[in-house]
Design an enzyme around this catalytic site. Structure first.
Site, short mmCIF file in Angstrom:
data_model
loop_
_atom_site.label_atom_id
_atom_site.label_comp_id
_atom_site.label_asym_id
_atom_site.label_seq_id
_atom_site.Cartn_x
_atom_site.Cartn_y
_atom_site.Cartn_z
CD GLU A 119 1.42 16.39 7.17
OE1 GLU A 119 0.62 15.67 6.56
OE2 GLU A 119 1.87 16.26 8.27
CE LYS A 296 -2.46 13.29 8.13
NZ LYS A 296 -1.30 14.13 8.15
CG ASP A 312 -6.39 2.37 -6.29
OD1 ASP A 312 -6.54 3.28 -5.41
OD2 ASP A 312 -7.27 1.82 -6.78
CG HIS A 409 4.32 19.62 11.94
ND1 HIS A 409 4.75 18.28 11.49
CD2 HIS A 409 3.27 20.20 11.66
CE1 HIS A 409 3.71 18.27 10.59
NE2 HIS A 409 3.10 19.29 10.52
C1 MEV Z 1 0.42 14.59 11.51
O1 MEV Z 1 0.49 14.59 10.12
C2 MEV Z 1 0.70 12.98 11.95
C3 MEV Z 1 0.64 12.89 13.49
O2 MEV Z 1 -0.51 13.56 13.91
C4 MEV Z 1 0.74 11.49 13.73
C5 MEV Z 1 0.55 10.86 15.21
O3 MEV Z 1 -0.29 11.73 15.94
O4 MEV Z 1 0.95 9.71 15.47
C6 MEV Z 1 1.90 13.54 14.12
#
Ligand code: MEV
Length: 464
Positions: A119, A296, A312, A409
């Protein structure tokens, strides 16, 4: 010729001597910094370096050897025999990009963090946020508890109390047998089976299910194989002691008996920013929909290091998610709060990894990454990974509450869009620039924009 009186030669000699002195000075600075666990010299300007220059500094810092560089330049692991040994029906390898995040200063020691991840922007965000903390705060970690957990299930027991009494009465004997017969290697290294407890689980049909928890210190191993073997070994004696039937034995990934904690303290944070981050954190504490995305983001930092070091990641993910839902509601695994002019963030969850055994040693890239990370044991590895997760979370929350996720991003994602649209090496800079302009103007960017820009470029080229 009178050397002393020849001014130009004397001048040349002096500047050469100065250059040598300077070079020696730099080498000794690097040596000193390496000895003091400082990688400041390496972190400065690292992201601006070309690939070969990156290799040169990593070699200079002693983090990679010439063989490592040759191995990476060859494209990493190629020999299919390892794949054949590890899995069934092997047909090759799945390659992920491997990068390094800079600026991490954890518990007073600098780390260069290997990350295997596809990513865009994860490594850049981790490095940038780690720099912020390095300059204006601190990052400390600790491991709470030692033992991983194995479970032995008895689906139905006649009387739970009687069962529990019989097991607990022979607990020390069971622990001793397991340590002598199965976990002797761990015992030699200061670990081994430490405790046995018994839990009653409601079946919902009036009968009782009994579950034995076996606690074991796996020292520097992740411990999955040994704890499973210990539980299987205990099956027979438990059946003999209790007259009940064991249904199954397996480790638990919800290791709430061994938690890793990371804490960030940032000084003099803009009060408005600190408040927004606190609010974002509260959102993730209270709402499972937001908690999932927040976590995430934490795992964006954790998984790539877990993968790079041959650990793992499914086990780590399962443990973290289960711990996040431990009170019945899925919540954020991190928490950010203002404390005067400070912003304090905490990550706390099971993060069970190993530095010995399994893929950590078998996979040449994993063992190279472990060497580069320069951790002494599994506890240090777990602590560093927790720090990366917390830092990654801070980077995401800062972006989300200020410029928004798109700016950081997508700017980096533009590169991917440009390549996906099929731009050639020569066309890439033009398409990227155009896409950046569109992003600034429209605040969004997509694959079709890239296709359009490329089409325009090619048609204007044909017209000229
Ligand atoms: C994207 O890979 C991760 C985010 O969505 C994490 C978050 O929203 O805190 C930017």
């Amino acid at each position: 010729m009178d050397l002393i009186n020849d001014k130009s030669l004397a001048g040349a000699l002096t500047s050469k001597t100065e250059a040598i002195k300077m070079a020696l000075g730099k080498i000794s600075t690097i040596e000193n910094e390496v000895q003091q666990n400082s990688l400041e010299f390496l972190f400065k300007g690292f992201s601006k370096l070309e690939r070969e220059q990156r290799f040169a500094v990593l070699k200079e810092a002693g983090l990679l050897t010439a063989e490592d560089v040759a191995f990476l330049n060859r494209g990493g692991l190629k020999d299919n025999s390892l794949g054949e040994k590890l899995i069934e029906n092997a047909i090759g390898y799945f390659q992920l990009p491997l990068g390094v995040a800079t600026n991490f200063h954890v518990d007073g020691k600098d780390y260069l963090i290997p990350m295997a991840v596809e990513e865009t922007s994860i490594i850049a965000a981790a490095s940038k946020t780690a720099k912020w903390i390095r300059e204006s705060g601190s990052l400390t970690t600790r491991v709470l508890g030692k033992d991983i957990i194995g479970q032995i299930q008895l689906a139905r027991v006649r009387s739970f109390d009687e069962f529990a009494q019989k097991v607990l009465a022979r607990k020390n004997e069971l622990i001793e047998q397991a340590n002598i017969e199965v976990a002797f290697g761990l015992v030699k290294r200061g670990g081994g089976v430490a405790d046995i407890t018994v839990r009653r689980i409601e079946r919902g049909d009036g009968d009782s299910m009994a579950v034995i928890h076996v606690y074991m210190d796996a020292v520097d191993a992740m411990g999955a194989n040994i704890i499973n073997q210990v539980c299987e070994f205990l099956k027979q004696p438990i059946q003999e002691i209790t007259g009940e039937k064991v249904t199954m034995c397996i480790l638990s990934n919800l290791v709430d008996s061994k938690l890793t904690e990371a804490t960030v303290v940032l000084e003099n944070v803009d009060p408005e920013l600190a408040e927004k981050i606190e609010e974002a954190s509260l959102f993730a504490q209270q709402d499972p929909y937001r908690a999932a995305t927040n976590n995430k983001g934490v795992l964006n930092g954790i998984d790539p290091v877990v993968i790079a070091t041959g650990n793992d990641w499914r086990a780590v993910e399962a443990g973290i998610h289960a711990y996040a839902a431990r009170d019945g509601q899925y919540r954020s695994i991190t928490k950010w709060q203002r404390d005067g002019a400070k912003l304090v963030g905490v990550f706390k969850a099971p993060l069970i990894v190993g530095t010995v055994g399994g893929v950590t040693v078998l996979h040449p890239t994993a063992s190279m990454c472990l060497r580069m990370l320069n951790v002494q044991n599994a506890s240090e590895l777990s602590r560093v990974i927790s720090a990366v997760g917390l830092v990654q979370n801070l980077g995401a929350l800062k972006a989300l509450t200020t410029v928004g996720i798109i700016e950081g991003h997508m700017k980096l994602h533009i590169k991917n869009l440009t390549m996906a649209a099929g731009a050639s090496e020569k066309e890439i800079p033009y398409v990227q620039k155009k896409l950046e302009e569109i992003l600034t103007l429209k605040k969004r960017i997509s694959h079709s924009h890239a296709i359009e820009v490329l089409k325009e470029l090619r048609s204007s080229f044909h017209q000229n």
